[in-house]
Design a protein around this motif. Structure first.
Motif, mmCIF file in Angstrom:
data_model
loop_
_atom_site.group_PDB
_atom_site.id
_atom_site.type_symbol
_atom_site.label_atom_id
_atom_site.label_comp_id
_atom_site.label_asym_id
_atom_site.label_seq_id
_atom_site.Cartn_x
_atom_site.Cartn_y
_atom_site.Cartn_z
ATOM 1 N N GLU A 121 0.825 -1.210 0.000
ATOM 2 C CA GLU A 121 0.000 0.000 0.000
ATOM 3 C C GLU A 121 0.861 1.262 0.000
ATOM 4 O O GLU A 121 0.504 2.268 -0.632
ATOM 5 N N VAL A 122 1.998 1.211 0.692
ATOM 6 C CA VAL A 122 2.915 2.360 0.702
ATOM 7 C C VAL A 122 3.515 2.558 -0.682
ATOM 8 O O VAL A 122 3.607 3.689 -1.188
ATOM 9 N N ALA A 123 3.934 1.469 -1.316
ATOM 10 C CA ALA A 123 4.492 1.559 -2.670
ATOM 11 C C ALA A 123 3.459 2.113 -3.647
ATOM 12 O O ALA A 123 3.785 2.939 -4.507
ATOM 13 N N ASN A 124 2.210 1.664 -3.513
ATOM 14 C CA ASN A 124 1.158 2.165 -4.398
ATOM 15 C C ASN A 124 0.888 3.652 -4.159
ATOM 16 O O ASN A 124 0.661 4.413 -5.114
ATOM 17 N N ALA A 125 0.918 4.077 -2.890
ATOM 18 C CA ALA A 125 0.714 5.490 -2.580
ATOM 19 C C ALA A 125 1.864 6.329 -3.137
ATOM 20 O O ALA A 125 1.662 7.451 -3.608
ATOM 21 N N ALA A 126 3.081 5.776 -3.087
ATOM 22 C CA ALA A 126 4.233 6.477 -3.664
ATOM 23 C C ALA A 126 4.063 6.632 -5.173
ATOM 24 O O ALA A 126 4.377 7.683 -5.746
ATOM 25 N N LEU A 127 3.568 5.594 -5.812
ATOM 26 C CA LEU A 127 3.342 5.659 -7.255
ATOM 27 C C LEU A 127 2.319 6.732 -7.605
ATOM 28 O O LEU A 127 2.489 7.473 -8.590
ATOM 29 N N GLN A 128 1.274 6.866 -6.809
ATOM 30 C CA GLN A 128 0.274 7.903 -7.057
ATOM 31 C C GLN A 128 0.881 9.302 -6.936
ATOM 32 O O GLN A 128 0.528 10.217 -7.688
ATOM 33 N N LEU A 129 1.812 9.477 -5.991
ATOM 34 C CA LEU A 129 2.517 10.760 -5.881
ATOM 35 C C LEU A 129 3.336 11.035 -7.137
ATOM 36 O O LEU A 129 3.333 12.150 -7.673
ATOM 37 N N LEU A 130 4.053 10.011 -7.597
ATOM 38 C CA LEU A 130 4.908 10.199 -8.772
ATOM 39 C C LEU A 130 4.088 10.505 -10.030
ATOM 40 O O LEU A 130 4.549 11.232 -10.914
ATOM 41 N N ARG A 131 2.907 9.963 -10.110
ATOM 42 C CA ARG A 131 2.075 10.223 -11.289
ATOM 43 C C ARG A 131 1.673 11.693 -11.393
ATOM 44 O O ARG A 131 1.358 12.185 -12.483
ATOM 45 N N LEU A 132 1.709 12.399 -10.260
ATOM 46 C CA LEU A 132 1.423 13.839 -10.306
ATOM 47 C C LEU A 132 2.501 14.592 -11.093
ATOM 48 O O LEU A 132 2.232 15.668 -11.639
ATOM 49 N N LEU A 133 3.723 14.034 -11.144
ATOM 50 C CA LEU A 133 4.822 14.740 -11.801
ATOM 51 C C LEU A 133 4.576 14.896 -13.301
ATOM 52 O O LEU A 133 5.107 15.815 -13.925
ATOM 53 N N ALA A 134 3.781 13.991 -13.865
ATOM 54 C CA ALA A 134 3.447 14.095 -15.293
ATOM 55 C C ALA A 134 2.312 15.068 -15.551
ATOM 56 O O ALA A 134 2.034 15.407 -16.707
ATOM 57 N N ARG A 135 1.654 15.519 -14.475
ATOM 58 C CA ARG A 135 0.538 16.465 -14.595
ATOM 59 C C ARG A 135 0.766 17.622 -13.623
ATOM 60 O O ARG A 135 0.092 17.716 -12.589
ATOM 61 N N PRO A 136 1.721 18.494 -13.898
ATOM 62 C CA PRO A 136 2.075 19.557 -12.950
ATOM 63 C C PRO A 136 0.891 20.425 -12.535
ATOM 64 O O PRO A 136 0.855 20.926 -11.405
ATOM 65 N N GLU A 137 -0.070 20.598 -13.429
ATOM 66 C CA GLU A 137 -1.214 21.443 -13.092
ATOM 67 C C GLU A 137 -2.071 20.825 -11.995
ATOM 68 O O GLU A 137 -2.848 21.516 -11.320
ATOM 69 N N ALA A 138 -1.931 19.499 -11.782
ATOM 70 C CA ALA A 138 -2.728 18.814 -10.754
ATOM 71 C C ALA A 138 -2.070 18.859 -9.381
ATOM 72 O O ALA A 138 -2.732 18.583 -8.374
ATOM 73 N N ILE A 139 -0.776 19.201 -9.322
ATOM 74 C CA ILE A 139 -0.057 19.134 -8.053
ATOM 75 C C ILE A 139 -0.673 20.031 -6.980
ATOM 76 O O ILE A 139 -0.920 19.578 -5.854
ATOM 77 N N PRO A 140 -0.959 21.309 -7.248
ATOM 78 C CA PRO A 140 -1.544 22.145 -6.192
ATOM 79 C C PRO A 140 -2.888 21.634 -5.685
ATOM 80 O O PRO A 140 -3.251 21.869 -4.541
ATOM 81 N N LEU A 141 -3.610 20.927 -6.538
ATOM 82 C CA LEU A 141 -4.950 20.466 -6.174
ATOM 83 C C LEU A 141 -4.937 19.124 -5.454
ATOM 84 O O LEU A 141 -5.780 18.877 -4.582
ATOM 85 N N LEU A 142 -3.988 18.243 -5.798
ATOM 86 C CA LEU A 142 -4.060 16.868 -5.319
ATOM 87 C C LEU A 142 -2.932 16.448 -4.375
ATOM 88 O O LEU A 142 -3.033 15.407 -3.731
ATOM 89 N N GLN A 143 -1.837 17.219 -4.289
ATOM 90 C CA GLN A 143 -0.701 16.701 -3.532
ATOM 91 C C GLN A 143 -1.010 16.532 -2.048
ATOM 92 O O GLN A 143 -0.563 15.560 -1.419
ATOM 93 N N ALA A 144 -1.782 17.447 -1.438
ATOM 94 C CA ALA A 144 -2.082 17.324 -0.010
ATOM 95 C C ALA A 144 -2.821 16.020 0.276
ATOM 96 O O ALA A 144 -2.508 15.304 1.238
ATOM 97 N N GLN A 145 -3.773 15.695 -0.574
ATOM 98 C CA GLN A 145 -4.548 14.461 -0.408
ATOM 99 C C GLN A 145 -3.656 13.234 -0.555
ATOM 100 O O GLN A 145 -3.747 12.279 0.231
ATOM 101 N N ARG A 146 -2.772 13.244 -1.556
ATOM 102 C CA ARG A 146 -1.936 12.069 -1.798
ATOM 103 C C ARG A 146 -0.812 11.942 -0.769
ATOM 104 O O ARG A 146 -0.410 10.824 -0.428
ATOM 105 N N LEU A 147 -0.307 13.061 -0.259
ATOM 106 C CA LEU A 147 0.677 12.991 0.821
ATOM 107 C C LEU A 147 0.039 12.443 2.092
ATOM 108 O O LEU A 147 0.639 11.646 2.817
#
Length: 297
Positions: free
Chosen positions: A134-160
């Protein structure tokens, strides 16, 4: 550990790592590391973090504690502590890759109040275990934000927050939970460590440090060593030596200037303790560092 996570780390790290192999990301507290060869010992004062190794191996020690962790393992550092680390398995065909995330005490405190406590806690500042899926999967979800920079301000708090949740719910949970307890021994020792870091150049009576931790002197000694594997004096000495080495490597300071700048009164004592910690006298260590930089250039 998922090959998908390795591929995601490799893709970003290969494109963005600097000359030291560090790839900073726009996600708060998230850094990727790449190394194409084994490294020399590196000495740092670490902050609370978790490191997921996805390829290669690394060795980390603090005081009497020592861990080697491989692909599929994660290392948890729960206090500001001096460490010695070395990448031990890496080459051009199979570089070392890892994902490092700063731990957020506020998020941990918030989640701790909502998660039922399970398992036995320990006092060690370092902990190594197999990475939960589950930790590895959560890490992968964080990394997927890097391909969508516009989503980082909206989603990073939730994924962290999700990443921290799975850490707390998994193998590291009993140890990590102590960061979220305001009056735990870990938090009390952290207050004393903050005093040591701010005033490492000065003489700091143990009574002053014990008072900062809200403990008796005897209880403080016992708990400080349980958390850091070091006595307060050893801890301060390592802080001084690590900073002196940084000054010599990064600023070109000579041994006597570095010694006095970090609080030593005797250059002879400094040189003796420096050689004991780093394996070489100060001047020779600095010269070898310069030779390595020239070889790379």
């Amino acid at each position: 550990m998922s090959n998908t996570l390795l591929a995601a780390v490799r893709l970003y790290a290969d494109a963005h790592a600097d000359h030291a192999g560090v790839a900073q990301t726009p996600v708060t507290g998230l850094t990727l590391i790449r190394a194409a060869s084994k490294t020399a010992l590196r000495y740092d004062v670490q902050r609370p973090l978790v490191c997921l190794v996805v390829q290669g191996s690394k060795h980390v020690s603090i005081g009497r504690q020592s861990f080697t962790f491989n692909a599929g393992d994660s290392l948890l550092i729960m206090a500001d502590v001096p460490t010695a680390s070395q990448i031990t398995r890496a080459d051009a065909s199979a570089p070392y890759y890892s994902l490092v995330l700063d731990l957020d005490p506020a998020v941990i405190t918030d989640l701790t109040t909502e998660i039922a406590a399970t398992g036995q806690t320990d006092h060690a500042a370092l902990r190594c275990a197999q990475t939960d899926d589950e930790v590895a999967n959560a890490a992968l979800q964080l990394l997927r934000l890097l391909a969508r920079p516009e989503a980082i301000p909206l989603l990073q708090a939730q994924r962290l927050r999700e990443f921290h949740y799975w850490l707390l719910a998994g193998r590291h949970g009993p140890a990590l939970r102590r960061i979220g307890l305001p009056n735990s021994h870990l938090q009390r020792i952290a207050r004393a460590v903050a005093v040591l870091k701010a005033g490492y150049r000065q003489r700091l009576p143990v009574e002053h440090l014990a008072s900062a931790a809200g403990m008796s002197v005897s209880s403080f000694h016992q708990n400080f060593r349980a958390v850091t594997s070091l006595t307060p004096l050893q801890f301060q000495k390592q802080l001084r030596l690590i900073e002196a080495r940084r000054m010599m490597f990064a600023e070109g300071a000579n041994a006597s200037h570095a010694a006095f700048a970090v609080g030593y009164e005797s250059v002879h004592q400094f040189s003796r303790e420096y050689g004991r910690m780093f394996g070489l006298p100060p001047a020779r260590d600095r010269d070898q560092h310069s030779d390595r930089l020239q070889a790379i250039a």
